[in-house]
Design a protein around this motif. Structure first.
Motif, short mmCIF file in Angstrom:
data_model
loop_
_atom_site.label_atom_id
_atom_site.label_comp_id
_atom_site.label_asym_id
_atom_site.label_seq_id
_atom_site.Cartn_x
_atom_site.Cartn_y
_atom_site.Cartn_z
N GLY A 96 17.52 18.14 -16.07
CA GLY A 96 17.04 16.77 -16.09
C GLY A 96 18.14 15.79 -15.74
N PRO A 97 17.92 14.51 -15.98
CA PRO A 97 18.89 13.49 -15.58
C PRO A 97 20.14 13.44 -16.46
CG PRO A 97 17.03 12.48 -16.71
CD PRO A 97 16.68 13.91 -16.50
N GLU A 98 20.04 13.95 -17.68
CA GLU A 98 21.17 13.89 -18.61
C GLU A 98 21.92 15.22 -18.65
OE1 GLU A 98 21.86 11.02 -19.88
OE2 GLU A 98 20.00 10.06 -19.20
N ARG A 99 23.04 15.23 -19.38
CA ARG A 99 23.77 16.48 -19.58
C ARG A 99 22.83 17.51 -20.21
NH1 ARG A 99 26.31 19.61 -23.18
NH2 ARG A 99 28.38 20.46 -22.72
N PRO A 100 22.80 18.76 -19.73
CA PRO A 100 21.83 19.72 -20.25
C PRO A 100 22.09 20.09 -21.70
CG PRO A 100 23.39 20.80 -18.78
CD PRO A 100 23.64 19.32 -18.66
N GLY A 101 21.03 20.47 -22.37
CA GLY A 101 21.07 20.87 -23.77
C GLY A 101 19.64 21.00 -24.24
N VAL A 102 19.28 20.30 -25.31
CA VAL A 102 17.91 20.29 -25.80
C VAL A 102 16.98 19.81 -24.68
CG1 VAL A 102 16.34 19.31 -27.52
CG2 VAL A 102 18.67 19.93 -28.17
N SER A 103 15.79 20.39 -24.61
CA SER A 103 14.86 20.12 -23.52
C SER A 103 14.70 18.63 -23.24
CB SER A 103 13.49 20.72 -23.86
OG SER A 103 12.58 20.47 -22.82
N ALA A 115 12.98 24.04 -14.51
CA ALA A 115 12.72 24.82 -15.72
C ALA A 115 14.01 25.41 -16.27
CB ALA A 115 11.70 25.92 -15.44
N GLY A 116 14.11 25.44 -17.60
CA GLY A 116 15.32 25.92 -18.24
C GLY A 116 15.20 27.34 -18.75
N ASP A 117 15.97 27.62 -19.78
CA ASP A 117 16.10 28.98 -20.30
C ASP A 117 14.76 29.58 -20.71
OD1 ASP A 117 17.10 31.30 -21.40
OD2 ASP A 117 17.71 30.35 -23.28
N ILE A 118 13.91 28.78 -21.32
CA ILE A 118 12.62 29.28 -21.80
C ILE A 118 11.59 29.30 -20.68
CG2 ILE A 118 10.73 28.90 -23.42
CD1 ILE A 118 13.39 29.90 -24.66
N GLY A 119 11.48 28.21 -19.95
CA GLY A 119 10.39 28.07 -19.00
C GLY A 119 10.56 28.82 -17.70
N HIS A 120 11.80 29.12 -17.31
CA HIS A 120 12.03 29.68 -15.99
C HIS A 120 11.29 31.00 -15.77
CE1 HIS A 120 14.73 31.79 -12.93
NE2 HIS A 120 14.17 30.80 -12.27
N ARG A 121 11.35 31.90 -16.75
CA ARG A 121 10.67 33.19 -16.56
C ARG A 121 9.17 33.01 -16.39
NH1 ARG A 121 8.06 37.50 -19.89
NH2 ARG A 121 7.90 39.20 -18.38
N TYR A 122 8.58 32.14 -17.18
CA TYR A 122 7.14 31.96 -17.11
C TYR A 122 6.73 31.29 -15.80
CZ TYR A 122 7.68 33.26 -21.94
OH TYR A 122 8.01 33.95 -23.08
N LEU A 123 7.58 30.43 -15.27
CA LEU A 123 7.35 29.84 -13.96
C LEU A 123 7.31 30.94 -12.90
CD1 LEU A 123 7.20 27.40 -12.01
CD2 LEU A 123 9.71 27.37 -12.03
N LEU A 124 8.28 31.84 -12.93
CA LEU A 124 8.31 32.95 -11.97
C LEU A 124 7.07 33.82 -12.10
CD1 LEU A 124 12.03 34.14 -12.20
CD2 LEU A 124 11.02 32.58 -10.55
#
Length: 390
Positions: A109-116, A217-226
């Protein structure tokens, strides 16, 4: 999990990991994000200790390991932990919605990555909760716990209704913020009403394309996107999202000198640069490009399919996987019309190739044709080595 399983014999490691989770489970049923929990990592309150996307490994990993290795002890040994964790999540839910935890950790996202940043709080945690319940119905039935299965199914339907009431925006065919993760996860776990599934998937593909096929998509969402793109035959979008190196992603990490997966898509120097969490593309290399996928009712890859994708963009592909029954091998030299297949002893494979006329080991194809469609043909293969030519 799946990316690891395609590269390593992890049966004993997964058994050990689940044992660590059992020993780390608290009296009230919480499975913490770290196991063994030598120290409580409670910076920022409980968000780093109580995140359903991590704690649900106590259920999801047990089920995946059973499917991969055919060992029912993954379920029997951990069933008490699984049910206690489901009960714990029930005590944390408000109207069947879970909002605690990290969400889609390290999304872009636009900010430093971390919490969704991009996905509405509660979507990932509640989607995982629903997926847990869905798996627990099957696990309970396999272990002869019919009453438990009925209880989990009833609760599953309650979560389904609450999730859609809370997050679904029918006029837009969208969930919550409409991020890649917010759309992909409900599609994968089965939270989208059947009559809306196609429209929500089209919303997802539109969202991806409008973002110039860039990853968010991050750590959680990326696999489900694929998984959702692959199961809906949009492997072309997976390729478009991942093959470039001029924007955050795998190629970008390599350009920045990474020799291992980094915690951030952008390979930031001030966060972990030896991190395991974004390796989901390796699963797609095997299941998408190589096409190796286990049949729904099979365990230990006794019955599987080889259905390679991206045939127009990637002509040649060689892939192997050592299943519990032995080596599965597929090599396509599509530019020459040649395919090599190896099926382990006591296994069966459904091979899916472009429609045409084939020879096997120099002879007219004698294996049983099980399905013929406009653009492909499916064949049943028993154990053995095959050279298939057009």
């Amino acid at each position: 999990g799946p990316s690891v399983q395609f590269n390593f014999d992890a049966e004993r490691l997964f058994a050990k990991s689940l044992r660590d989770m059992r020993q780390s489970q608290t009296k009230d049923g919480l499975v913490p994000e770290i196991a063994p929990e030598y120290v409580q990592f409670d910076w920022g309150g409980d968000m780093f200790r109580d995140s359903p996307e991590w704690g649900s490994s106590s259920i999801i990993l047990g089920w995946y390991a059973y499917r991969w290795y055919g060992n029912k002890s993954f379920l029997a040994d951990n069933y008490a932990m699984m049910t206690r964790y489901i009960d714990y999540l029930g005590t944390k839910a408000k109207g069947h919605i879970l909002t605690q935890g990290l969400g889609d950790w390290y999304d872009l996202g636009p900010e430093r990555p971390g919490v969704s940043q991009l996905t509405t709080p509660g979507i990932t945690a509640t989607a995982i909760y629903y997926y847990d319940l869905k798996l627990m119905v099957d696990i309970a039935m396999l272990l002869g716990q019919k009453e438990d299965a009925e209880k989990f199914e009833t609760l599953q339907q309650a979560v389904f209704s609450a999730f859609n009431q809370q997050f679904y925006r029918p006029q837009e065919h969208s969930y919550g913020s409409g991020s890649q993760t917010a759309l992909a996860m409900p599609l994968y776990v089965g939270l989208v009403p059947q009559e809306a599934q196609q429209a929500v998937f089209e919303k997802l593909t539109t969202t991806v394309c409008q973002n110039d096929t860039a990853l968010t998509a991050g750590d959680i969402g990326h696999r489900y996107l694929l998984q959702v793109l692959h199961s809906n035959n949009r492997d072309d979008l997976i390729y478009a999202m991942h093959h470039r190196d001029d924007r955050p992603g795998y190629g970008y990490q390599l350009r920045k000198g990474a020799t291992a997966l980094t915690e951030s898509w952008a390979g930031l120097p001030n966060v972990s640069n030896n991190h395991f969490m974004l390796g989901h593309l390796m699963e797609w290399f095997h299941t998408g490009l190589g096409g190796i996928q286990q049949d729904a009712g099979s365990t230990a890859f006794k019955h599987f399919r080889i259905e390679p994708k991206m045939l127009d963009a990637l002509k040649d592909c060689e892939i192997s996987f050592r299943s519990p029954y032995g080596k599965i091998y597929f090599n396509r030299e599509q530019s020459k019309g040649n395919y090599q297949v190896e099926i382990p002893v006591n296994s069966q494979c459904t091979l899916v190739l472009p429609k045409g006329t084939y020879q096997v080991n120099g002879r007219a194809m004698e294996v049983q044709t099980v399905n013929v469609k406009e653009d492909h043909v499916e064949f049943k293969l028993g154990s053995g080595k095959y050279t298939i030519t057009q």
